[in-house]
Design an enzyme around this catalytic site. Sequence first.
Site, PDB file in Angstrom:
ATOM      1  N   ASN A 191      -6.928  16.379 -42.378  1.00  0.00           N
ATOM      2  CA  ASN A 191      -6.117  16.534 -40.998  1.00  0.00           C
ATOM      3  C   ASN A 191      -6.356  17.937 -40.437  1.00  0.00           C
ATOM      4  OD1 ASN A 191      -4.689  14.058 -41.097  1.00  0.00           O
ATOM      5  ND2 ASN A 191      -3.566  14.864 -42.888  1.00  0.00           N
ATOM      6  N   ARG A 192      -7.624  18.647 -40.992  1.00  0.00           N
ATOM      7  CA  ARG A 192      -8.059  20.075 -40.688  1.00  0.00           C
ATOM      8  C   ARG A 192      -7.136  20.854 -41.225  1.00  0.00           C
ATOM      9  NH1 ARG A 192     -11.594  16.909 -39.517  1.00  0.00           N
ATOM     10  NH2 ARG A 192     -13.021  17.162 -37.825  1.00  0.00           N
ATOM     11  N   LEU A 193      -6.370  20.523 -42.293  1.00  0.00           N
ATOM     12  CA  LEU A 193      -5.557  21.433 -43.103  1.00  0.00           C
ATOM     13  C   LEU A 193      -6.355  21.794 -44.331  1.00  0.00           C
ATOM     14  CD1 LEU A 193      -2.219  19.612 -43.029  1.00  0.00           C
ATOM     15  CD2 LEU A 193      -2.980  21.647 -41.414  1.00  0.00           C
TER      16      LEU A 193
END
Length: 214
Positions: A191-193
């Site tokens: 989630n691009r975290l």
Amino acid sequence: MQVNLAAIRQEYTKGGLRENELPDNPLALFSQWLQEAIDAKVDEPTAVLVGSVSPEGQPSTRTVLLKDLHDGKFIFYSNYESRKGRQLAQNPRISLSFVWHQLERQVHVEGLVSKVPAQESDAYFKTRPYKSRIGARISPQSQPIPNRMQLMRKFVKEAAHWIGREVERPSNWGGYAVTPHRIEFWQGRPNRLHDRFLYTLQPDGTWKHERLAP
């Protein structure tokens, strides 16, 4: 272009980086990550993108190979009269970026560069393959040349000159040592975290680390 570049993406799922597992010294974590990249047989695990700045303030980058990590310094070798060599002679500020796509990891380093002692450059030069030593002697790195044939003629002539003798290191070729003051570790996450941790060198010689937003 027929490919929709905006649609090209992938999820990063291969690992995480936890703050309670971080060592006090970032060089320890870098050494671990580098060894894991070598063990995983990633493409060119020691490749590093080197950034320098021109007198006009124009950044430029190119890829070299890391050849040692010694006494807290990152070591690579190059032509002192190349574009990067001239820029680094005028401005010793430098950046290094390691990207290991297969492990979804990156390391970004900022610091100051200096030349390694001549005897260290001599010692490393002797370990290089014979043809690489010849190439270092004849290449006017970063300078325009009329054609490849001229370069090959110079190579053949220089190789003949050193038959039966130890090839000497040219004075315009040698090592650079990068003393870091900022090192960031990046681990891809879903989630691009992503996990990002920044180490900054403190006045007393210790390192402070903190998590950055992805």
